[in-house]
Structures are given as structure tokens and as C-alpha cells.
Scaffold this motif. Structure first.
Motif, mmCIF file in Angstrom:
data_model
loop_
_atom_site.group_PDB
_atom_site.id
_atom_site.type_symbol
_atom_site.label_atom_id
_atom_site.label_comp_id
_atom_site.label_asym_id
_atom_site.label_seq_id
_atom_site.Cartn_x
_atom_site.Cartn_y
_atom_site.Cartn_z
ATOM 1 N N ASN A 292 0.860 -1.341 -0.025
ATOM 2 C CA ASN A 292 0.256 -0.010 0.103
ATOM 3 C C ASN A 292 0.996 1.221 0.043
ATOM 4 O O ASN A 292 0.552 2.016 -0.830
ATOM 5 C CB ASN A 292 -0.836 0.192 1.201
ATOM 6 N N GLU B 99 -7.951 2.413 -3.704
ATOM 7 C CA GLU B 99 -6.932 1.464 -3.167
ATOM 8 C C GLU B 99 -6.706 0.370 -4.283
ATOM 9 O O GLU B 99 -7.015 0.405 -5.243
ATOM 10 C CB GLU B 99 -7.908 0.645 -2.259
ATOM 11 N N ARG B 100 -5.539 -0.219 -3.766
ATOM 12 C CA ARG B 100 -4.922 -1.137 -4.729
ATOM 13 C C ARG B 100 -6.105 -2.211 -5.168
ATOM 14 O O ARG B 100 -7.021 -2.545 -4.559
ATOM 15 C CB ARG B 100 -3.884 -2.030 -4.021
ATOM 16 N N HIS C 45 -6.048 3.469 0.937
ATOM 17 C CA HIS C 45 -5.930 2.412 2.097
ATOM 18 C C HIS C 45 -5.831 3.050 3.457
ATOM 19 O O HIS C 45 -6.125 2.596 4.601
ATOM 20 C CB HIS C 45 -5.123 1.433 1.943
#
Length: 266
Positions: A10, A218-219, A246
């Protein structure tokens, strides 16, 4: 070929990532000290025998409506409950008590053992506050609160009957991909444990409403993980918070009327 370490990283993809942990800790310490000074914080309460088996309990101004238990993240390997105290502000302003437990970190504890510590913490917190119970957790903490709805986790009848909602925030619900990461040197998981500790594989979760919350920025693997849990469980709904990543997806817990706090206390 997928680079699983990169996929689940992250900080490398968040601008100013290194600034977040000290900022969290400072904000948490400031808020906690004020709440303690005015008599609305009970700190370092024991829930088990381990050195980290402690929780902080933050109280509202009046009689609590109920109890929120917030479980922190850190890939089961980092942080403790002291970096997140300020995230109790939204719920306490709405009249709820908030318990924030610490737990033993990997590699000192296996993820299956951490799951049981969180169960113990929730049971202890439930003896301190009456009324409905809401469980929330971020990242690894989202995994841990989701695990509380799995049938192999032996909740007491009192806690099970009082559970009102579970809110996994950016959770990890399928641990099998983590077998391919270097983090597994700390987790020491085999396939059997990864499957047993994956909430999305629970076929008959406890019949409690679940709101899976994840940041839109987010990822990709975290968006996937959130969707997988929402799709796997019949009483789960998915909310994607646009523009959040995140590290800031949890910020809304500070505010009493934020969309996240409203979802928590719905």
C-alpha cells in the motif's frame, strides 16, 4: 507472472505514506489524553494473559447506547491500539462506547491465534458495556472482525445475540494469495490455515448485517478482496468510497455524521 508483494503493497502507492503513522499516533495521543483527563477513557484493561492482551475503552458523555469494538490493521505484524484512539470520536459523539483492543503480532502469534485473541477482547468488552454490539476493523482488522461471524469462532450466546452489525474496512477476506508473499515468512501459514482463516470461504456466516467498506483509490487486490466478501455472504453489502485510499479510508470514523460512521451505527 504476478508480483504478489507489490500487489499487496500500500505505502508505495500512497503519496506521503510515511507521514501517516506518526500523524495517527500524535492525533490519537492528543485525543486519548483529553478523554482520560475528563474521565471518559479506561485504559489498558486486561482481556487475556498475553502482554498485548489489553484494550482501551472510550465512553460517551452519557449512558452508552451500545458498544463498538474497533480492531486495528497492520498486516497482523504492526501497530497497536494506541495509534487509533481518535477514531473513537465519531461513535462516542453519537452516544456509543468504543473498545480498541491490542493483540499479539506475527510472527509471535499465528493469524489463527490472533483471531482467538480478538474473540477474547470482544467478549471482555461486552462485559463492560450493555446494549447492541458493532464490530469494525481496518485491513487485517477487517479480516479479524469478519472472522467473528464464522461458525468456528466460538462466541458466547450473549455476544452473538447482541451483535448488530459488522463493518470490515478494506478487509482481507481470502488469505490464500498471501501465501505467495514474503510476509508469509512471518505468518508461517500453510494452505490449510490460509483457507481456515479466510472469511469468504465460510458458507454459513452468522446471520448479521455486514457492510464491507473500501476506498475507491485502493490497490486493485483490496477492491477485489472487498468484493469477494460482499459477494460471498448473503447479508453483506459493498460500499466503495470514491477518492479514498487504504490509509485515509478510516478517517470518517472521527466524525459523528460521516458516511462511514453512519454505516457503522445504522
Amino acid at each position: 507472472m504476478t508480483d504478489w508483494d507489490d500487489a499487496y503493497a500500500n505505502g508505495a502507492y500512497i503519496a506521503g505514506a510515511d507521514d501517516f503513522p506518526p500523524r495517527w499516533a500524535e492525533r490519537a495521543a492528543d485525543w486519548r489524553s483529553v478523554e482520560h483527563a475528563i474521565g471518559r477513557a479506561r485504559l489498558n484493561l486486561s482481556y487475556g494473559e498475553g502482554a498485548r492482551n489489553r484494550l482501551d475503552l472510550f465512553l460517551p458523555a452519557g449512558r452508552p447506547t451500545g458498544l463498538v469494538v474497533f480492531v486495528h490493521g497492520g498486516y497482523w505484524r504492526a501497530f497497536d491500539n494506541k495509534s487509533w484512539s481518535h477514531l473513537a470520536a465519531g461513535a462516542t459523539a453519537r452516544g456509543w462506547a468504543v473498545a480498541m483492543p491490542c493483540y499479539t503480532l506475527a510472527p509471535e502469534a499465528r493469524i489463527s491465534e490472533i483471531t482467538q485473541e480478538v474473540r477474547q477482547a470482544a467478549e471482555k468488552a461486552a462485559t463492560l458495556v450493555e446494549g447492541p454490539i458493532v464490530l469494525a476493523g481496518h485491513s487485517a482488522g477487517g479480516h479479524l472482525v469478519a472472522r467473528m461471524l464464522c461458525r468456528d469462532v466460538a462466541l458466547s450466546k450473549d455476544v452473538e445475540d447482541r451483535l448488530q452489525r459488522v463493518v470490515p474496512i478494506s478487509p482481507l477476506c481470502d488469505l490464500r494469495p498471501l501465501l505467495n508473499t514474503t510476509m508469509n515468512e512471518d505468518f508461517q501459514m500453510d494452505t490449510a490455515e490460509a483457507e481456515a482463516e479466510s472469511p469468504m470461504l465460510e458458507k454459513t456466516p452468522r446471520d448479521i448485517p455486514v457492510t464491507v467498506w473500501v476506498g475507491g483509490d485502493e490497490r486493485p487486490v483490496f477492491l477485489d478482496q472487498a468484493r469477494w466478501l460482499a459477494e460471498a455472504w448473503p447479508r453483506a453489502e459493498l460500499h466503495i468510497a470514491d477518492g479514498l485510499h487504504h490509509f485515509n479510508v478510516i478517517d470518517g470514523l472521527e466524525e459523528p455524521d460521516s458516511p462511514l460512521t453512519n454505516a457503522l451505527l445504522a
